[in-house]
Design a protein around this motif. Sequence first.
Motif, mmCIF file in Angstrom:
data_model
loop_
_atom_site.group_PDB
_atom_site.id
_atom_site.type_symbol
_atom_site.label_atom_id
_atom_site.label_comp_id
_atom_site.label_asym_id
_atom_site.label_seq_id
_atom_site.Cartn_x
_atom_site.Cartn_y
_atom_site.Cartn_z
ATOM 1 N N MET A 135 0.826 -1.194 0.000
ATOM 2 C CA MET A 135 0.000 0.000 0.000
ATOM 3 C C MET A 135 0.870 1.259 0.000
ATOM 4 O O MET A 135 1.982 1.269 0.524
ATOM 5 N N SER A 136 0.320 2.314 -0.525
ATOM 6 C CA SER A 136 0.978 3.609 -0.457
ATOM 7 C C SER A 136 1.016 4.098 0.984
ATOM 8 O O SER A 136 0.180 3.759 1.809
ATOM 9 N N HIS A 146 0.587 7.213 1.666
ATOM 10 C CA HIS A 146 -0.388 8.300 1.698
ATOM 11 C C HIS A 146 -1.618 7.822 2.468
ATOM 12 O O HIS A 146 -1.995 6.654 2.381
ATOM 13 N N THR A 157 -4.688 8.097 1.974
ATOM 14 C CA THR A 157 -5.749 7.582 1.120
ATOM 15 C C THR A 157 -5.144 6.862 -0.078
ATOM 16 O O THR A 157 -4.301 7.405 -0.784
ATOM 17 N N SER A 158 -5.579 5.612 -0.283
ATOM 18 C CA SER A 158 -5.222 4.878 -1.491
ATOM 19 C C SER A 158 -6.467 4.794 -2.356
ATOM 20 O O SER A 158 -7.579 4.662 -1.844
ATOM 21 N N ARG A 159 -6.278 4.869 -3.664
ATOM 22 C CA ARG A 159 -7.416 4.903 -4.581
ATOM 23 C C ARG A 159 -7.202 3.886 -5.696
ATOM 24 O O ARG A 159 -6.088 3.689 -6.175
ATOM 25 N N THR A 176 -5.671 -4.895 -5.329
ATOM 26 C CA THR A 176 -4.645 -3.864 -5.440
ATOM 27 C C THR A 176 -3.398 -4.476 -6.072
ATOM 28 O O THR A 176 -3.204 -5.691 -6.060
ATOM 29 N N VAL A 180 0.734 -3.635 -6.099
ATOM 30 C CA VAL A 180 1.860 -2.817 -5.634
ATOM 31 C C VAL A 180 3.151 -3.485 -6.092
ATOM 32 O O VAL A 180 3.587 -4.491 -5.537
ATOM 33 N N ALA A 217 1.920 3.026 -7.027
ATOM 34 C CA ALA A 217 0.848 3.468 -6.137
ATOM 35 C C ALA A 217 -0.447 3.598 -6.924
ATOM 36 O O ALA A 217 -0.437 3.964 -8.101
ATOM 37 N N ASP A 218 -1.550 3.271 -6.277
ATOM 38 C CA ASP A 218 -2.893 3.457 -6.847
ATOM 39 C C ASP A 218 -3.122 2.627 -8.109
ATOM 40 O O ASP A 218 -3.865 3.040 -9.005
#
Length: 308
Positions: free
Chosen positions: A1-2, A4, A6-8, A244, A246, A255-256
């Motif tokens: 996961m990022s 950040h 919020t991950s989108r 997801t 990654v 990311a994302d």
Amino acid sequence: MSTHPTSRFLLGTAESPELVLLRRVSAAPEAVREALADPERRGRWLGALDGDPAAAGDAFELRLGDEASDAAVGRLLLLDPEHLATTWSWQGERESVLHARVRPGPDGAGSEIGVRHSLAEPDHVEGYGGGWEQVLQALARELGCEAADAEDDAAIETAAAERWHLMTQRPVEIERVLPASPERVWEALTTREGLASWWWRHWDDVEVELDRERGAARITAPRIATTLDLERLVVERPARLAATWVWSEASGTAADEAIDLRLEEGTSPGNTRLRVRHTGPWAEDSLPENYRQGWESTLGQLAEVLGG
């Protein structure tokens, strides 16, 4: 996961896109649910709710701003401590479906707030993407979890909308007919033994780890110093698997990015048509083209194993 908050991820198809947002906060799940349920607190970060939806079919109107037109209407589909689902229509648009979940954070600390919005009108990806990120930021602020250096809501919404737009531009879409039933292909995609039998099989040092509780997989290729982490977002056995994506190597970490795999019976008995859609915020054609070539090669290895 990022890293950040919020991950989108963009799932679905060009005609029926699905937005998935995951927001991590330091507050416990109970605190998040209280901010969702308490009318006064909810009004500070989301809006005023007309109606008291408590059972499937109950209607509501959510006023998001001062203007009369700035309102959404819907019907409750599901309500339990961890999962809320409703229909959703804003300013007369075609009805869509909204899911919201709250669960403990992936490391056991804090919470992860998940939003999945299946749109009926594809032109609204950027607007809803930016809007939901602003809403999640407002919720984090209500919970006392907003970073000290966070941008203001308008800047967050604008930057997020631009990124969501980028995510719609260069999807990698590949279709392959595989010589096996959907159930057998599903096993090859979702079990450690299945993945290990075909993923990067031209290297002899590939390692596959599976965490069934989290629905996560890690594939490591030491020879090329690359790690791929996947975490399931949608599971509909044996027809659909979204996760997801990654990708980590010496040059950086993706990311994302997300993949959406659809399986259906092929035109010949015992065959499966597999559709792959891989999305990410790619500003140039080079990376998606590299992914396309990689998918073609890797799916070729899957076809060889299934056909053997």
